[in-house]
Design a protein around this motif. Structure first.
Motif, PDB file in Angstrom:
ATOM      1  N   GLY A  64      54.182  34.201 -15.351  1.00  9.22           N
ATOM      2  CA  GLY A  64      53.139  33.199 -15.521  1.00  9.22           C
ATOM      3  C   GLY A  64      52.006  33.767 -16.347  1.00  9.22           C
ATOM      4  O   GLY A  64      51.412  34.781 -15.977  1.00  9.22           O
ATOM      5  N   GLY A 114      49.292  31.860 -17.386  1.00 10.19           N
ATOM      6  CA  GLY A 114      48.133  30.985 -17.319  1.00 10.19           C
ATOM      7  C   GLY A 114      46.899  31.753 -16.879  1.00 10.19           C
ATOM      8  O   GLY A 114      46.824  32.981 -16.988  1.00 10.19           O
ATOM      9  N   ARG A 115      45.927  31.031 -16.325  1.00 11.63           N
ATOM     10  CA  ARG A 115      44.658  31.667 -15.971  1.00 11.63           C
ATOM     11  C   ARG A 115      44.840  32.723 -14.897  1.00 11.63           C
ATOM     12  O   ARG A 115      44.333  33.846 -15.019  1.00 11.63           O
ATOM     13  CB  ARG A 115      43.661  30.599 -15.524  1.00 11.63           C
ATOM     14  N   GLY A 119      55.827  34.407 -19.891  1.00 13.37           N
ATOM     15  CA  GLY A 119      55.410  33.017 -19.774  1.00 13.37           C
ATOM     16  C   GLY A 119      56.625  32.116 -19.732  1.00 13.37           C
ATOM     17  O   GLY A 119      57.748  32.561 -19.453  1.00 13.37           O
TER      18      GLY A 119
END
Length: 236
Positions: A15, A17-18, A38
């Motif tokens: 992952g 993301g943030r 990702g």
């Protein structure tokens, strides 16, 4: 460095993301080699990952090289992960059911079990520990402090294997937070949305107090009723 901390030299993060990016930066800053995968071509995240000291790669490379893997992706996507590939690995579950990302999923919001137990049920053979998912990513980024520092914040973890819990606790400490052991993997429900500890940005004493208050909280009562009057038992 403790023996448990030294067991993780390469950390994989699924992952980008943030949350995944913040965890990757904290891990890289702590001296770990960090591999991030990702949902698409690694080349698409190569530059931002390099900027925080991490390496963009594939799930296959993470499985081959990482000592532990953090799940920092939507909970609904866990079912797409290859269970066979992750068998035997220490998997740190930072996922949470969030309707905006996962859709309306009653199967992911059942108080009879924690979402980490669902993750473990899919990743048969993996060693799942709940952790790094109840504090907001912005607080994670801002609040990391060296061990022993004043006003250091805490992160709770839950797992069935004492050795794996100790390993993740040492990682939490290395990332800049005081670890608090919540209990077995089923106790991870105390760290999910709807519980007081979810979103908490507090020290270890207050986090422990939140966990101790869970049985008498509205969410705790709902969980206990769904589980026939019991919250969770120790593994084994």
């Amino acid at each position: 460095m403790t023996d448990e901390a030294s067991r993780i030299g390469v950390l994989g993060v699924l992952g980008a993301g943030r949350l995944g990016s913040v965890l990757a930066r904290l891990a890289a800053d702590s001296g770990l080699r960090v591999l991030v995968a990702g949902s698409g071509d690694p080349a698409l995240i190569a530059r931002p990952m390099a900027a925080i000291g991490a390496h963009a790669t594939t799930l296959d490379e993470i499985v081959a090289e990482a000592d532990a893997v953090v799940l920092a992706l939507p909970l609904g996507r866990v079912a797409t992960l290859p269970a066979d590939a992750l068998a035997g690995m220490l998997v740190i579950d930072a996922t949470n059911y969030w309707w905006a990302a996962d859709g309306i999923r009653p199967d992911l919001d059942d108080p009879r079990g924690s979402t980490s137990e669902l993750v473990q049920a899919h990743l048969v053979g993996a060693r799942v520990v709940k952790g790094l998912g109840h504090m907001g990513y912005q607080d994670l980024e801002d609040e990391a402090r060296p061990s022993g520092a004043a006003e250091r914040k805490a992160i709770a973890i839950a797992g069935d294997d004492a050795h794996d819990v100790a390993t993740v606790a040492a990682l939490v400490d290395r990332l800049g937070f005081d670890p608090v052991v919540a209990g077995p993997l089923a106790a991870g429900i105390m760290l999910e949305p709807g519980a007081e500890a979810f979103g908490a940005d507090v020290d270890a004493a207050e986090l422990r107090a939140m966990l101790d208050r869970f049985p008498s909280s509205q969410r705790g009562i709902v969980v206990a009723r769904a589980r026939g009057g019991r919250l969770f038992d120790a593994p084994g």
